[in-house]
Design a protein around this motif. Structure first.
Motif, PDB file in Angstrom:
ATOM      1  N   TRP A  60       5.956  -0.305 -17.418  1.00  0.00           N
ATOM      2  CA  TRP A  60       5.517  -1.678 -16.855  1.00  0.00           C
ATOM      3  C   TRP A  60       5.318  -2.596 -18.037  1.00  0.00           C
ATOM      4  CZ3 TRP A  60       2.245  -2.387 -12.326  1.00  0.00           C
ATOM      5  CH2 TRP A  60       1.810  -3.344 -12.220  1.00  0.00           C
ATOM      6  N   LEU A  75      -1.919  -2.402 -18.808  1.00  0.00           N
ATOM      7  CA  LEU A  75      -0.693  -1.678 -18.229  1.00  0.00           C
ATOM      8  C   LEU A  75       0.783  -1.986 -18.990  1.00  0.00           C
ATOM      9  CD1 LEU A  75      -1.054  -2.102 -14.328  1.00  0.00           C
ATOM     10  CD2 LEU A  75      -1.737   0.114 -15.807  1.00  0.00           C
ATOM     11  N   LYS A  78       3.006   0.699 -20.558  1.00  0.00           N
ATOM     12  CA  LYS A  78       2.564   2.066 -19.832  1.00  0.00           C
ATOM     13  C   LYS A  78       3.938   2.654 -19.339  1.00  0.00           C
ATOM     14  CE  LYS A  78      -0.267   4.614 -16.944  1.00  0.00           C
ATOM     15  NZ  LYS A  78      -1.493   4.322 -16.051  1.00  0.00           N
ATOM     16  N   ILE A  80       5.296   5.898 -16.912  1.00  0.00           N
ATOM     17  CA  ILE A  80       5.157   6.908 -16.039  1.00  0.00           C
ATOM     18  C   ILE A  80       6.305   7.617 -15.685  1.00  0.00           C
ATOM     19  CG2 ILE A  80       3.051   5.884 -15.257  1.00  0.00           C
ATOM     20  CD1 ILE A  80       4.679   4.937 -12.694  1.00  0.00           C
ATOM     21  N   PHE A  86       1.326   3.475 -11.274  1.00  0.00           N
ATOM     22  CA  PHE A  86       0.636   2.734 -12.408  1.00  0.00           C
ATOM     23  C   PHE A  86      -0.663   2.615 -12.097  1.00  0.00           C
ATOM     24  CE2 PHE A  86       5.147   1.536 -13.133  1.00  0.00           C
ATOM     25  CZ  PHE A  86       5.343   1.784 -14.282  1.00  0.00           C
ATOM     26  N   TYR A  87      -1.165   2.450 -10.910  1.00  0.00           N
ATOM     27  CA  TYR A  87      -2.672   2.446 -10.713  1.00  0.00           C
ATOM     28  C   TYR A  87      -2.872   2.952  -9.163  1.00  0.00           C
ATOM     29  CZ  TYR A  87      -0.859  -1.556  -8.220  1.00  0.00           C
ATOM     30  OH  TYR A  87      -0.079  -2.538  -7.335  1.00  0.00           O
ATOM     31  N   GLN A  96       2.627  -0.267  -7.695  1.00  0.00           N
ATOM     32  CA  GLN A  96       3.624  -0.937  -8.541  1.00  0.00           C
ATOM     33  C   GLN A  96       3.388  -2.291  -8.457  1.00  0.00           C
ATOM     34  OE1 GLN A  96       6.139   1.108 -10.064  1.00  0.00           O
ATOM     35  NE2 GLN A  96       5.164   3.019  -9.074  1.00  0.00           N
ATOM     36  N   THR A 107       8.767  -3.802 -13.955  1.00  0.00           N
ATOM     37  CA  THR A 107       8.891  -2.591 -14.490  1.00  0.00           C
ATOM     38  C   THR A 107      10.300  -2.270 -14.682  1.00  0.00           C
ATOM     39  OG1 THR A 107       9.412  -1.634 -12.296  1.00  0.00           O
ATOM     40  CG2 THR A 107       7.049  -1.272 -13.006  1.00  0.00           C
TER      41      THR A 107
END
Length: 114
Positions: A60, A75, A78, A80, A86-87, A96, A107
Motif C-alpha cells: 500500500w 497503511l 504495509k 500483505i 489491508f483493512y 483495498q 497498491t
C-alpha cells in the motif's frame, strides 16, 4: 484513456464528465484509484496462477503529503499476501484502495523471495 494517454491528467478526466467540477473531481479521483487497484488485483491473480510457488505480495502506498488521511496514513508501506485485505472490509469498501471517497492511495503487486 487516463492510463493509456501520455500526459492525460485527472483534470482532463474531470472535464469529460457531465457533472459540476467538484463532483467530477471526486468521481475521477475515487474511481481512478479503484480501477488501478482492480488492475493490480488481476495482475496479482495471474502471477499467483502462473507461479504458484512464488510469494505474491501487495504493498500500500499513499501520496505521503499533508492531506493523507488518518485512515490511510498508517497503511503506507504495509505489505500483505496477495488476496488478503489491508483493512477490515465493510459495506462500502473491500479492504483495498480506495478506502474512502477521494482516496488517492494505490497498491503495487510484486513477488517476494524469502
Amino acid at each position: 484513456m487516463f492510463v493509456e494517454t501520455p500526459g492525460f491528467t485527472i483534470g482532463n478526466l474531470t472535464e469529460m464528465l457531465p457533472f459540476g467540477e467538484q463532483r467530477a473531481l471526486t468521481i475521477a479521483v475515487t474511481e481512478t484509484t479503484r480501477s488501478y487497484a482492480q488492475g493490480n488485483k488481476i495482475i496479482g491473480d495471474q502471477l499467483k496462477e502462473q507461479f504458484p510457488d512464488t510469494q505474491v505480495i501487495d504493498i500500500w502506498f499513499t501520496n505521503n503529503d499533508d492531506i493523507v488521511c488518518e485512515l490511510c496514513g498508517p497503511l503506507d508501506g504495509k505489505e500483505i499476501e496477495h488476496g488478503a485485505t489491508f483493512y477490515e472490509p465493510d459495506e462500502y469498501s473491500d479492504g483495498q484502495p480506495p478506502r474512502h471517497v477521494n482516496c488517492r492511495c494505490w497498491t503495487e503487486t510484486s513477488t517476494k523471495v524469502t
